[in-house]
Write an enzyme that holds these catalytic residues in place. Structure first.
Site, PDB file in Angstrom:
ATOM      1  N   VAL A 219       0.826  -1.213   0.000  1.00  0.00           N
ATOM      2  CA  VAL A 219       0.000   0.000   0.000  1.00  0.00           C
ATOM      3  C   VAL A 219       0.862   1.266   0.000  1.00  0.00           C
ATOM      4  CG1 VAL A 219      -2.144  -0.918   0.938  1.00  0.00           C
ATOM      5  CG2 VAL A 219      -0.286  -0.295   2.503  1.00  0.00           C
ATOM      6  N   CYS A 220       2.110   1.081  -0.418  1.00  0.00           N
ATOM      7  CA  CYS A 220       3.053   2.198  -0.458  1.00  0.00           C
ATOM      8  C   CYS A 220       2.947   2.954  -1.780  1.00  0.00           C
ATOM      9  CB  CYS A 220       4.450   1.625  -0.318  1.00  0.00           C
ATOM     10  SG  CYS A 220       5.707   2.790  -0.752  1.00  0.00           S
ATOM     11  N   ILE A 221       2.986   4.285  -1.687  1.00  0.00           N
ATOM     12  CA  ILE A 221       3.086   5.068  -2.923  1.00  0.00           C
ATOM     13  C   ILE A 221       4.279   6.027  -2.865  1.00  0.00           C
ATOM     14  CG2 ILE A 221       0.659   4.851  -3.658  1.00  0.00           C
ATOM     15  CD1 ILE A 221       0.118   7.582  -2.363  1.00  0.00           C
TER      16      ILE A 221
END
Ligand SMILES: NC(=O)C1=CN([C@@H]2O[C@H](COP(=O)(O)OP(=O)(O)OC[C@H]3O[C@@H](n4cnc5c(N)ncnc54)[C@H](OP(=O)(O)O)[C@@H]3O)[C@@H](O)[C@H]2O)C=CC1
Ligand SMILES: Nc1nc2c(ncn2[C@@H]2O[C@H](COP(=O)(O)O)[C@@H](O)[C@H]2O)c(=O)[nH]1
Length: 327
Positions: free
Chosen positions: A174-176
């Site tokens: 869920v990393c951006i």
């Protein structure tokens, strides 16, 4: 840094088996004077762990790190774990109020066995100051500091007093961060782990990017003592958050600690929210992980995690799945 690679680019090479059953293989690991059943820790994120999950993990011999997003409950949490004869493992940030929190733990005589400094960019003076503050006031706590992605960072944090460092900037599901800043170890997390492990003199926790149970064995091969996992632990019966139904499927939310949902505002957002399919009981996943790791140890030709640390490997350039899905 020469060649970079990630989990999918690597296959470990089987060595002659020395056990008659996978059940003879021992996946336990030592960290901070404790022995844990697996070299795996669920991510210290709000949709992965809460007090109930922490209690279940500690009671059953697993490592856990409680998140830091309800700071006012941390003292009661430590007291509760200690009253039950269990270890306490909490997270802190680096803002001003965290200094007072550490001093309060000292003055009230509550020393958590593990304290994780949980910051996006761990190679910073703010983290170094916090390590030194904790070590000064609570020398009995085992300090995990992160997150970092370079050998220089590992050396500096260890030198400041960290007992372990956590490696992984941007590989999370869920990393951006990688998209919004252009930085990180996303896409080459396994190579970054190896790079950092060569410099480390203390344990390393590989954090983020684990998509299959085999990735745990690969992390151990490339220098991790422990592996932090978010997405694979999301969506269980016990996972915090609502379960709801969509198109006949049961879903649960999983969001980043730097997402708008966590922060409550749209400022410096480096995480997103997704929905994962409901997976059933957490213990079933832990048991399957244990069995898969025991099997991995047997393929490495040993009967403990040590065998994985030196096993041969090849680079296969993103071809190992051949289009296959795990299930
Ligand atoms: N592993 C990963 O790849 C990542 C993980 N995260 C997770 O998100 C959560 C929030 O992280 P974080 O924003 O660090 O925590 P906080 O929001 O608690 O910020 C901690 C402090 O560090 C400052 N800070 C944060 N990022 C930077 C930076 N890049 N440069 C300089 N100062 C900085 C903040 O100030 P200010 O906000 O004013 O800059 C603040 O004072 C954590 O749980 C972390 O693990 C987030 C991103 C990446
Ligand atoms: N860049 C961001 N990284 C984040 C955020 N919240 C958590 N994390 C990191 O991801 C791992 C879990 O990764 P997974 O691949 O196993 O799902 C977690 O431990 C953190 O290090 C975020 O908001 N932004």
């Amino acid at each position: 840094m020469d060649k970079v690679f990630d989990y999918e680019d690597i296959q470990l090479i089987p060595a002659k088996c020395i056990v008659d059953s996978r059940s003879e293989c021992d996946p336990t690991v030592e960290l901070g004077g404790f022995t844990f059943r697996l070299p795996v820790v669920p991510a210290n994120m709000q949709t992965i762990i809460d007090e109930k999950v922490a209690l279940m993990l500690a009671k059953n011999g697993y490592f856990y790190i409680m998140h830091r997003f309800n700071p006012e409950t941390r003292l009661a949490f430590i007291q509760d774990m200690h009253e039950r004869g269990l270890y306490a493992s909490i997270s802190v940030g680096v803002k001003e109020e965290e200094y007072g929190f550490i001093e309060m733990l000292k003055s009230t005589g509550h020393t958590p066995e593990f304290i994780t400094i949980d910051i996006a960019h761990g190679h910073s003076n703010a983290v170094i100051r916090m390590i030194q503050h904790i070590k000064h006031h609570l020398p009995g706590s085992f300090v995990i500091a992160g997150n970092v992605g370079t050998p220089e960072a590992v050396r500096e944090l260890e030198h400041a007093g960290a007992d372990a460092t956590k490696v992984g900037i941007g590989p999370g599901k869920v990393c951006i961060t990688k998209i919004k800043t252009g930085f990180g170890t996303g896409g080459w997390q396994l190579a970054a782990l190896r790079w950092c492990a060569k410099a480390a003199t203390k344990p390393i926790i590989a954090d983020g990017g684990i998509r299959t149970h085999g990735d745990i064995a690969k992390s151990i091969r490339f220098g991790a003592s422990m592996v932090m996992i978010g997405s694979l632990f999301a969506g269980h019966d016990e996972s915090p958050g609502e379960t709801f139904e969509q198109d006949g499927k049961q879903l649960k939310e999983y969001f980043g600690s730097a997402s708008e949902f966590q922060k409550g505002e749209r400022k410096n957002v480096e995480g997103k929210k997704m929905f994962v399919e409901h997976k059933g009981a957490l213990q079933d996943t832990l048991t399957e992980m244990e069995q898969d790791l025991q099997s991995a140890i047997s393929y490495a030709g040993g009967d403990s995690l040590e065998a994985l640390r030196t096993v041969d490997y090849v680079m296969v350039k993103n071809s190992i799945f051949n289009g296959d899905k795990v299930y």
